[in-house]
Enzyme design. Structure first.
Site, PDB file in Angstrom:
ATOM      1  N   ASP A   1      -5.356  33.247 -56.225  1.00  0.00           N
ATOM      2  CA  ASP A   1      -4.565  34.460 -56.456  1.00  0.00           C
ATOM      3  C   ASP A   1      -4.026  35.180 -55.211  1.00  0.00           C
ATOM      4  O   ASP A   1      -4.207  36.388 -55.064  1.00  0.00           O
ATOM      5  CB  ASP A   1      -5.376  35.460 -57.289  1.00  0.00           C
ATOM      6  CG  ASP A   1      -5.953  34.854 -58.558  1.00  0.00           C
ATOM      7  OD1 ASP A   1      -5.544  33.745 -58.937  1.00  0.00           O
ATOM      8  OD2 ASP A   1      -6.818  35.497 -59.167  1.00  0.00           O
TER       9      ASP A   1
ATOM     10  N   LYS B   1      -3.685  31.764 -64.839  1.00  0.00           N
ATOM     11  CA  LYS B   1      -4.862  32.151 -65.602  1.00  0.00           C
ATOM     12  C   LYS B   1      -4.773  33.622 -65.973  1.00  0.00           C
ATOM     13  O   LYS B   1      -4.049  34.386 -65.344  1.00  0.00           O
ATOM     14  CB  LYS B   1      -6.139  31.876 -64.805  1.00  0.00           C
ATOM     15  CG  LYS B   1      -6.243  32.658 -63.505  1.00  0.00           C
ATOM     16  CD  LYS B   1      -7.451  32.209 -62.701  1.00  0.00           C
ATOM     17  CE  LYS B   1      -7.622  32.993 -61.435  1.00  0.00           C
ATOM     18  NZ  LYS B   1      -7.917  34.412 -61.612  1.00  0.00           N
TER      19      LYS B   1
ATOM     20  N   CYS C   1     -11.771  38.101 -58.754  1.00  0.00           N
ATOM     21  CA  CYS C   1     -11.490  36.706 -59.120  1.00  0.00           C
ATOM     22  C   CYS C   1     -12.206  35.693 -58.242  1.00  0.00           C
ATOM     23  O   CYS C   1     -12.685  34.670 -58.747  1.00  0.00           O
ATOM     24  CB  CYS C   1      -9.982  36.462 -59.134  1.00  0.00           C
ATOM     25  SG  CYS C   1      -9.150  37.393 -60.451  1.00  0.00           S
TER      26      CYS C   1
END
Length: 181
Positions: A14, A77, A110
């Site tokens: 990310d 995701k 994350c």
């Protein structure tokens, strides 16, 4: 345990356009993720990249996209833990490697949840502390402490690169060592 190129996969979590400006020391994360990506490419270490809700947080920043080895899967995701997405787990399983070198953002969300999920699945996790961050230094530090306590190995970009190379005096050594000068 040494980080071995032939046993590793680099997971980049990310590093996205709308999130990165809020990240503490984002330049450090970008620089070190770039070094890891280029070293992975030179040493045939596969890479898997995730994007958290790209519609809201934007795509992976161009600096990271430009450094991706050809054929790198980019997996979107919506779960915070990458391991919550079946496509991510399938991509890792298909590679047949049990060491995960982990970097990205945010360390306390994350990246942390991905590390914990990987550990539960039996992977060895090497968290690259200087290639992860959060919006605040306190969250970054707490995340590293928690991942260490859970069993992740805390490493740096240079540790990973030199362990992947294993030796000096090779053609790849000259290429890869130039990345960290």
């Amino acid at each position: 345990m040494l980080v071995r190129a032939e046993e590793s996969v680099l997971v980049v979590v990310d590093v996205q356009a709308r999130l990165l400006p809020a990240i503490h020391e984002s330049g450090r994360v970008l620089r070190n993720a770039g070094i890891l990506l280029k070293a992975a490419d030179a040493l045939s270490v596969p890479v898997v990249l995730t994007e958290q809700y790209a519609k809201g947080l934007g795509e992976t920043v161009e600096e990271v996209r430009a450094a991706l080895p050809a054929g790198t899967p980019v997996l979107e995701k919506i779960t915070f833990a990458s391991t919550g997405e079946p496509s991510f787990v399938a991509a890792l399983e298909a590679l047949g490697r049990r060491q995960v070198v982990l970097c990205g953002t945010e360390a306390h969300v994350c990246v942390l949840q991905t590390a914990l999920g990987l550990l539960q699945l039996g992977y060895t996790v090497h968290l690259v502390a200087d290639a992860v961050s959060s919006r605040t230094p306190a969250n970054h530090a707490a995340a590293i402490d928690r991942m260490r306590a859970a069993g992740a190995s805390i490493v740096t970009t240079e540790m990973v690169v030199f362990e992947w190379m294993e030796r000096a005096g090779t053609p790849v050594f000259k290429t890869v060592s130039a990345l960290i000068r």
